[in-house]
Design a protein around this motif. Structure first.
Motif, PDB file in Angstrom:
ATOM      1  N   LYS A  23       0.832  -1.205   0.000  1.00 16.45           N
ATOM      2  CA  LYS A  23       0.000   0.000   0.000  1.00 16.45           C
ATOM      3  C   LYS A  23       0.867   1.254   0.000  1.00 16.45           C
ATOM      4  CE  LYS A  23      -4.049  -2.075   2.193  1.00 16.45           C
ATOM      5  NZ  LYS A  23      -4.909  -2.133   3.410  1.00 16.45           N
ATOM      6  N   ARG A  24       1.980   1.226   0.754  1.00 15.98           N
ATOM      7  CA  ARG A  24       2.901   2.363   0.747  1.00 15.98           C
ATOM      8  C   ARG A  24       3.549   2.538  -0.618  1.00 15.98           C
ATOM      9  NH1 ARG A  24       4.616   0.036   5.666  1.00 15.98           N
ATOM     10  NH2 ARG A  24       6.549  -0.672   4.652  1.00 15.98           N
ATOM     11  N   LEU A  25       3.921   1.421  -1.238  1.00 14.93           N
ATOM     12  CA  LEU A  25       4.553   1.502  -2.557  1.00 14.93           C
ATOM     13  C   LEU A  25       3.601   2.062  -3.605  1.00 14.93           C
ATOM     14  CD1 LEU A  25       6.501  -1.890  -2.597  1.00 14.93           C
ATOM     15  CD2 LEU A  25       7.500   0.407  -2.561  1.00 14.93           C
ATOM     16  N   LYS A  26       2.351   1.625  -3.563  1.00 16.85           N
ATOM     17  CA  LYS A  26       1.379   2.122  -4.535  1.00 16.85           C
ATOM     18  C   LYS A  26       1.157   3.619  -4.368  1.00 16.85           C
ATOM     19  CE  LYS A  26      -3.290   1.314  -6.288  1.00 16.85           C
ATOM     20  NZ  LYS A  26      -4.576   0.603  -6.063  1.00 16.85           N
ATOM     21  N   LYS A  27       1.123   4.075  -3.121  1.00 13.75           N
ATOM     22  CA  LYS A  27       0.943   5.501  -2.859  1.00 13.75           C
ATOM     23  C   LYS A  27       2.175   6.292  -3.264  1.00 13.75           C
ATOM     24  CE  LYS A  27      -0.331   8.719   0.826  1.00 13.75           C
ATOM     25  NZ  LYS A  27      -0.710   8.843   2.268  1.00 13.75           N
ATOM     26  N   ARG A  28       3.358   5.725  -3.050  1.00 17.19           N
ATOM     27  CA  ARG A  28       4.600   6.427  -3.347  1.00 17.19           C
ATOM     28  C   ARG A  28       4.853   6.516  -4.840  1.00 17.19           C
ATOM     29  NH1 ARG A  28      10.617   4.674  -1.064  1.00 17.19           N
ATOM     30  NH2 ARG A  28      11.815   6.336  -2.106  1.00 17.19           N
ATOM     31  N   PHE A  29       4.428   5.496  -5.592  1.00 16.53           N
ATOM     32  CA  PHE A  29       4.652   5.454  -7.037  1.00 16.53           C
ATOM     33  C   PHE A  29       3.304   5.361  -7.765  1.00 16.53           C
ATOM     34  CE2 PHE A  29       8.329   3.462  -4.975  1.00 16.53           C
ATOM     35  CZ  PHE A  29       9.345   4.291  -5.422  1.00 16.53           C
ATOM     36  N   PRO A  30       2.564   6.467  -7.854  1.00 19.89           N
ATOM     37  CA  PRO A  30       1.200   6.438  -8.406  1.00 19.89           C
ATOM     38  C   PRO A  30       1.133   6.101  -9.887  1.00 19.89           C
ATOM     39  CG  PRO A  30       1.937   8.692  -8.042  1.00 19.89           C
ATOM     40  CD  PRO A  30       2.966   7.813  -7.423  1.00 19.89           C
ATOM     41  N   GLY A  40      -0.948 -19.105  -8.596  1.00 24.12           N
ATOM     42  CA  GLY A  40      -2.262 -19.330  -9.203  1.00 24.12           C
ATOM     43  C   GLY A  40      -3.399 -18.633  -8.509  1.00 24.12           C
ATOM     44  N   GLY A  41      -3.171 -17.402  -8.055  1.00 23.00           N
ATOM     45  CA  GLY A  41      -4.247 -16.641  -7.429  1.00 23.00           C
ATOM     46  C   GLY A  41      -4.384 -16.869  -5.946  1.00 23.00           C
ATOM     47  N   ALA A  42      -3.409 -17.517  -5.314  1.00 21.82           N
ATOM     48  CA  ALA A  42      -3.522 -17.818  -3.884  1.00 21.82           C
ATOM     49  C   ALA A  42      -3.558 -16.562  -3.026  1.00 21.82           C
ATOM     50  CB  ALA A  42      -2.355 -18.716  -3.443  1.00 21.82           C
ATOM     51  N   ARG A  43      -3.036 -15.439  -3.527  1.00 17.03           N
ATOM     52  CA  ARG A  43      -3.091 -14.191  -2.772  1.00 17.03           C
ATOM     53  C   ARG A  43      -4.101 -13.226  -3.365  1.00 17.03           C
ATOM     54  NH1 ARG A  43      -0.193 -12.658   1.359  1.00 17.03           N
ATOM     55  NH2 ARG A  43      -2.146 -11.541   1.535  1.00 17.03           N
ATOM     56  N   THR A  44      -5.113 -13.741  -4.022  1.00 21.46           N
ATOM     57  CA  THR A  44      -6.198 -12.889  -4.493  1.00 21.46           C
ATOM     58  C   THR A  44      -7.196 -12.744  -3.349  1.00 21.46           C
ATOM     59  OG1 THR A  44      -5.898 -13.612  -6.778  1.00 21.46           O
ATOM     60  CG2 THR A  44      -8.010 -12.631  -6.235  1.00 21.46           C
ATOM     61  N   ASP A  45      -6.880 -11.887  -2.397  1.00 25.51           N
ATOM     62  CA  ASP A  45      -7.749 -11.693  -1.241  1.00 25.51           C
ATOM     63  C   ASP A  45      -8.019 -10.210  -1.057  1.00 25.51           C
ATOM     64  OD1 ASP A  45      -5.753 -10.547   0.867  1.00 25.51           O
ATOM     65  OD2 ASP A  45      -4.742 -12.335   0.079  1.00 25.51           O
ATOM     66  N   LEU A  46      -9.078  -9.892  -0.355  1.00 28.05           N
ATOM     67  CA  LEU A  46      -9.512  -8.505  -0.221  1.00 28.05           C
ATOM     68  C   LEU A  46      -8.576  -7.681   0.653  1.00 28.05           C
ATOM     69  CD1 LEU A  46     -13.372  -9.007   0.102  1.00 28.05           C
ATOM     70  CD2 LEU A  46     -12.016  -8.521  -1.928  1.00 28.05           C
ATOM     71  N   LEU A  48      -5.215  -7.764   0.384  1.00 28.49           N
ATOM     72  CA  LEU A  48      -4.060  -7.379  -0.421  1.00 28.49           C
ATOM     73  C   LEU A  48      -4.442  -6.613  -1.684  1.00 28.49           C
ATOM     74  CD1 LEU A  48      -0.954  -7.716  -0.384  1.00 28.49           C
ATOM     75  CD2 LEU A  48      -1.253  -9.747  -1.810  1.00 28.49           C
ATOM     76  N   LEU A  49      -5.602  -6.901  -2.257  1.00 31.28           N
ATOM     77  CA  LEU A  49      -5.948  -6.350  -3.565  1.00 31.28           C
ATOM     78  C   LEU A  49      -6.023  -4.823  -3.630  1.00 31.28           C
ATOM     79  CD1 LEU A  49      -8.525  -8.828  -5.092  1.00 31.28           C
ATOM     80  CD2 LEU A  49      -6.123  -8.515  -5.630  1.00 31.28           C
ATOM     81  N   PRO A  50      -6.393  -4.109  -2.550  1.00 28.38           N
ATOM     82  CA  PRO A  50      -6.402  -2.637  -2.660  1.00 28.38           C
ATOM     83  C   PRO A  50      -5.046  -2.038  -3.029  1.00 28.38           C
ATOM     84  CG  PRO A  50      -7.659  -3.321  -0.751  1.00 28.38           C
ATOM     85  CD  PRO A  50      -6.977  -4.552  -1.271  1.00 28.38           C
ATOM     86  N   ALA A  51      -3.962  -2.779  -2.803  1.00 30.92           N
ATOM     87  CA  ALA A  51      -2.631  -2.272  -3.119  1.00 30.92           C
ATOM     88  C   ALA A  51      -2.209  -2.576  -4.552  1.00 30.92           C
ATOM     89  CB  ALA A  51      -1.608  -2.864  -2.141  1.00 30.92           C
ATOM     90  N   PHE A  52      -3.076  -3.250  -5.321  1.00 34.48           N
ATOM     91  CA  PHE A  52      -2.726  -3.657  -6.682  1.00 34.48           C
ATOM     92  C   PHE A  52      -3.791  -3.193  -7.666  1.00 34.48           C
ATOM     93  CE2 PHE A  52      -0.332  -6.404  -3.952  1.00 34.48           C
ATOM     94  CZ  PHE A  52       0.867  -6.606  -4.611  1.00 34.48           C
ATOM     95  N   HIS A  53      -3.368  -3.057  -8.922  1.00 35.13           N
ATOM     96  CA  HIS A  53      -4.303  -2.641  -9.968  1.00 35.13           C
ATOM     97  C   HIS A  53      -5.051  -3.820 -10.571  1.00 35.13           C
ATOM     98  CE1 HIS A  53      -1.551   0.825  -9.718  1.00 35.13           C
ATOM     99  NE2 HIS A  53      -2.599   1.524 -10.086  1.00 35.13           N
ATOM    100  N   ARG A  81     -10.168  -5.769 -12.718  1.00 33.05           N
ATOM    101  CA  ARG A  81      -9.102  -6.222 -11.807  1.00 33.05           C
ATOM    102  C   ARG A  81      -8.760  -7.691 -12.026  1.00 33.05           C
ATOM    103  NH1 ARG A  81      -8.095  -3.319  -7.031  1.00 33.05           N
ATOM    104  NH2 ARG A  81      -8.672  -1.133  -7.305  1.00 33.05           N
ATOM    105  N   VAL A  82      -9.583  -8.409 -12.779  1.00 34.84           N
ATOM    106  CA  VAL A  82      -9.417  -9.854 -12.977  1.00 34.84           C
ATOM    107  C   VAL A  82      -8.649 -10.097 -14.276  1.00 34.84           C
ATOM    108  CG1 VAL A  82     -10.616 -12.041 -13.314  1.00 34.84           C
ATOM    109  CG2 VAL A  82     -11.542 -10.349 -11.709  1.00 34.84           C
ATOM    110  N   THR A  83      -7.409 -10.534 -14.175  1.00 34.71           N
ATOM    111  CA  THR A  83      -6.586 -10.780 -15.365  1.00 34.71           C
ATOM    112  C   THR A  83      -6.789 -12.210 -15.857  1.00 34.71           C
ATOM    113  OG1 THR A  83      -4.909  -9.204 -14.649  1.00 34.71           O
ATOM    114  CG2 THR A  83      -4.249 -10.843 -16.280  1.00 34.71           C
ATOM    115  N   ARG A  84      -7.077 -12.345 -17.161  1.00 33.38           N
ATOM    116  CA  ARG A  84      -7.278 -13.662 -17.764  1.00 33.38           C
ATOM    117  C   ARG A  84      -6.348 -13.781 -18.971  1.00 33.38           C
ATOM    118  NH1 ARG A  84      -7.850 -16.919 -15.615  1.00 33.38           N
ATOM    119  NH2 ARG A  84      -9.499 -18.277 -16.331  1.00 33.38           N
TER     120      ARG A  84
END
Length: 225
Positions: A23-30, A40-46, A48-53, A81-84
């Motif tokens: 989250k800090r990185l996303k804010k620092r590098f907009p 395989g999507g194991a960290r697709t959770d609510l 962590l996702l706010p910090a990613f596009h 947000r869902v990459t296929r």
């Protein structure tokens, strides 16, 4: 608890630190696009996702499960947000390029290597539809799933998803025949049209188009609901 005493959860602290870091990185590098990809999507959770596009929701690209994954994940995450993945990772084993492309077009498209010149015309056309028509209204669109769930889709013999602009001026729908479907026609009524508008509907398989009133779509959908 350990030996009767309460212990701090190291895994919890680790997860909180990782989420805070991104989250800090996303804010620092907009101007940087942050992509989430882990096992395989194991960290697709609510958490962590706010910090990613966008996020890779699965490594499984083989049909028909690739379609089931898209339909399921877009019920809980915004489609942009869902990459296929269109090709690669076994995506060509059980389905056509057209199937896999339409499976990705309502989401965030990714194309791997391995295409050839015979496919270029279809790829360029599909990417143009995505870039010029779908993507501009996608971030604020409403997603409709015409099957209640995966079991219903298998029973119905088809899967249909619809992306409608917030102002209801345009929409995109993808309809897929599933294994075991017979030759009977599939009827799907759009859920997003405005009854007071008139639309030009383009059928991408054939390239033909027709002028249809939103009222006729709305009335048919209401009568069949």
């Amino acid at each position: 608890m350990k030996n009767g005493e309460r212990q701090e959860g190291g895994n919890l602290r680790h997860t909180q630190a990782v989420c805070a870091m991104y989250k800090r990185l996303k804010k620092r590098f907009p101007h940087v696009i942050f992509e989430n990809c882990a096992s395989g999507g194991a960290r697709t959770d609510l958490g962590l996702l706010p910090a990613f596009h966008h996020t890779w929701v699965s490594d499984w690209q083989k049909a028909p499960r690739s379609l089931a994954i898209t339909a399921g994940m877009t019920t809980v995450l915004p489609p942009e947000r869902v990459t296929r993945l269109v090709n690669g990772m076994g995506g060509a084993d059980y389905a056509s390029l057209q199937f896999q492309m339409r499976n990705a077009m309502l989401c965030n498209i990714n194309i791997s290597s391995g295409t050839n010149r015979k496919q270029n015309a279809f790829l360029k056309h599909s990417l143009a539809v995505y870039r010029d028509f779908i993507r501009p209204f996608q971030p604020t669109a409403k997603m409709y799933h015409h099957n209640a769930d995966g079991a219903s889709a298998r029973r119905d013999g088809f899967c249909a998803m619809e992306l409608t602009a917030a102002d209801r001026t345009r929409a995109a729908m993808a309809v897929f025949c599933l294994p075991g479907h017979d030759t009977s026609p599939i009827t799907v009524y759009p859920k997003g049209p405005d009854a007071g508008r008139t639309y030009r509907i383009t059928f991408d398989n054939s390239g033909t188009s027709a002028i249809v009133s939103g009222r006729s779509c709305w009335l048919r959908a209401s009568l069949c609901a």
